[in-house]
Scaffold this active site. Structure first.
Site, PDB file in Angstrom:
ATOM      1  N   ASP A  13      -1.868  53.762  21.216  1.00  0.00           N
ATOM      2  CA  ASP A  13      -2.357  54.766  20.269  1.00  0.00           C
ATOM      3  C   ASP A  13      -1.822  54.571  18.860  1.00  0.00           C
ATOM      4  OD1 ASP A  13      -3.715  55.903  22.413  1.00  0.00           O
ATOM      5  OD2 ASP A  13      -2.016  57.204  22.910  1.00  0.00           O
ATOM      6  N   LYS A  16      -5.305  51.126  16.694  1.00  0.00           N
ATOM      7  CA  LYS A  16      -5.964  49.817  16.797  1.00  0.00           C
ATOM      8  C   LYS A  16      -7.458  49.916  16.488  1.00  0.00           C
ATOM      9  CE  LYS A  16      -4.318  49.714  20.969  1.00  0.00           C
ATOM     10  NZ  LYS A  16      -3.357  50.820  20.915  1.00  0.00           N
ATOM     11  N   GLY A  40      -8.275  54.451  24.518  1.00  0.00           N
ATOM     12  CA  GLY A  40      -9.097  55.393  23.749  1.00  0.00           C
ATOM     13  C   GLY A  40      -8.877  55.027  22.299  1.00  0.00           C
ATOM     14  N   HIS A  41      -9.837  54.332  21.706  1.00  0.00           N
ATOM     15  CA  HIS A  41      -9.689  53.831  20.340  1.00  0.00           C
ATOM     16  C   HIS A  41     -10.571  54.652  19.408  1.00  0.00           C
ATOM     17  CE1 HIS A  41      -8.213  49.635  21.868  1.00  0.00           C
ATOM     18  NE2 HIS A  41      -7.477  50.644  22.277  1.00  0.00           N
ATOM     19  N   GLN A 221      -3.720  49.351  24.595  1.00  0.00           N
ATOM     20  CA  GLN A 221      -2.348  49.785  24.893  1.00  0.00           C
ATOM     21  C   GLN A 221      -1.386  49.209  23.836  1.00  0.00           C
ATOM     22  OE1 GLN A 221      -4.233  48.489  27.980  1.00  0.00           O
ATOM     23  NE2 GLN A 221      -5.026  50.523  27.651  1.00  0.00           N
TER      24      GLN A 221
END
Ligand code: GDP
Ligand code: IMO
Ligand code: MG
Length: 419
Positions: A13, A16, A40-41, A221
């Site tokens: 988080d 990215k 979750g980007h 990640q």
């Protein structure tokens, strides 16, 4: 031609998604190399916000080629939901998304196993995202997984065998479940997948490299969650480090060019596991509230703390980081002082190298910095930064031995300063 890599240096988080979106205009291809829908980007531009899980963050900047590599684990049901939502908002991907036939599938029973293993661990649970990541990678390594390419050939038998094997384990764990709805959705996902370009992505990528195409690899990640180098066993199940781009896409190590490491100006972690600089006070709450530190996939509150240079330097080393990207300094705009861990005290001894294990006896040694106490969100050039922020950045550069080339001062695409 070399391949550039963007990856997280902390516990995920870091931002990215935003950075890949910002860098995409400079590349022709964007490729994901590991992880799956545990990611979750978040991307924000033109007052719109998107959260991507399995689809690379290069899809919003023109007609770029996007690749899901062999190192990724793919849940067809979640993939269908994600791709359909994007198509509905005007971003159809069927022609420009390429998926490796060697990527492994996450089965509905993998998700159940994830839940069952976590329940069995009790207070030792990892706090996974519940997406079946660990069990899917376990099957891959055990040589019992099902790959995307398998959906084109004798799939039903392979699926039935894997499902039966998983159900036996679930039974032994006394885990009760109802699979019907999830299985139906998943099978629809399998059919949906067939519309896409399913390819031998290692040949595809190396072919593009021969044609001098520029490629950006997007990590998921972060290094501290890497299966080998993270805070094991509180990690994810893939190699999140730079080497993962080689194995997760079929890129030779000598083809790796720039390695851009992303970090937040502070630290966050979601799930269980050690976090030496974690704050349990008002400052920790302020970081969480001001930084909106809630998981983009699970909505879980992220644990927050000061920047940890012991961990960051370790990540820079493992990844061969060539430049740093600092995110979210704006979250600390109002802080009087900031702290950075420069060492750990363990049993009275000062330790500067990241240790084998981090127990409760680790005490961070902090260096204190004066806060900048002004709004930096609208600043668009490094020269305009307050002296206190420049001082903070330059200290990190000096400690890590790598320049900070990009500073992000807000979630929007525009709130980005390239030096
Ligand atoms: P990723 O998983 O590494 O892509 O990061 P996430 O999207 O899970 O989390 C990063 C969060 O911070 C998202 O909500 C972003 O919109 C937000 N964000 C990214 N960069 C900045 C920044 O510089 N400042 C602020 N305030 N928010 C940011
Ligand atoms: P992005 O790509 C933050 C964490 C989980 C848990 C551990 C294992 O958005 O940075 P898993 O479901 O992978 O088996 O969970 O890893 N985790 C993440 N934390 N960001 C992520 O992805 C994460 N993906 C997994 O919270 O502690
Ligand atoms: Mg995320």
């Amino acid at each position: 031609m070399k391949v550039d890599v963007v990856l997280g240096l902390q516990w995920g988080d870091e931002g990215k998604g935003k950075v890949v979106d910002v860098l995409t205009p400079g590349y022709e291809v964007v490729a994901r190399f590991q992880g799956g829908p545990n990611a979750g980007h978040t991307l924000e531009f033109n007052n719109e916000k998107y959260i991507l899980r399995s689809i690379p963050s290069g899809i919003f900047q023109g007609d770029k080629v996007n690749v899901i590599g062999n190192g990724v684990v793919l849940d067809p049901a979640l993939f269908k939901a994600e791709a359909e939502a994007l198509a509905q908002s005007g971003h159809d991907l069927t022609e420009r998304l390429y998926i490796s036939k060697k990527a492994h599938l996450i089965l509905p029973t993998h998700r159940l196993l994830d839940a069952a293993y976590e329940a069995a661990k009790g207070d030792k649970k990892v706090g996974t995202t519940g997406k079946g990541i660990g069990p899917a990678y376990t099957d891959k390594i055990s040589r019992t997984g099902i790959r995307v390419g398998d959906i084109l050939n004798d799939f039903d038998t392979k699926y039935a065998q894997a499902k039966a094997r998983h159900e036996q384990i679930l039974k032994s764990l006394n885990f009760s479940y109802d699979l019907a709805d999830a299985e139906k959705e998943w099978m629809e996902g399998i059919e949906y997948l067939k519309k896409f370009n399913l390819i031998d992505s290692e040949n595809f990528i190396n072919g593009l490299l021969k044609q001098e195409k520029s490629i950006l690899c997007e990590g998921a990640q972060g290094t501290m969650l890497d299966i080998d180098f993270g805070s094991y066993p509180f990690v994810t199940s893939s190699n999140t480090v730079c080497a993962g781009a080689c194995t997760g896409l079929g890129i030779a190590p000598n083809k790796i060019g720039r390695v851009m490491g992303i970090f937040k100006a502070y630290c966050t972690r979601v799930g269980s596991g050690p976090f030496p600089t974690e704050l349990f006070d008002e400052t920790g709450n302020a970081l969480c509230e001001l930084g909106h530190e809630f998981g983009s996939v699970t909505g879980r509150r992220r644990r927050c703390g000061w920047l940890d240079l012991v961990a960051l330097k370790y990540s820079v080393m493992i990844n061969g980081v060539t430049s740093l990207i600092m995110m979210k300094a704006d979250v600390m705009n109002t802080f009087d002082t900031l702290k950075v861990a420069v060492a750990y005290k363990i049993n009275g001894e000062t330790v500067r190298e990241f240790p084998y294990e981090i127990g409760n006896d680790v005490e961070p040694v902090y260096k204190e910095f004066k806060g900048w106490k002004c709004d930096i969100n609208r600043i668009r050039s490094y020269d305009e930064f307050p002296a206190e922020l420049k001082n903070y950045i330059e200290f990190i550069e000096q400690e890590c031995g790598v320049p900070v080339k990009i500073v992000s001062v807000g979630p929007d695409r525009e709130a980005t300063i390239v030096r």
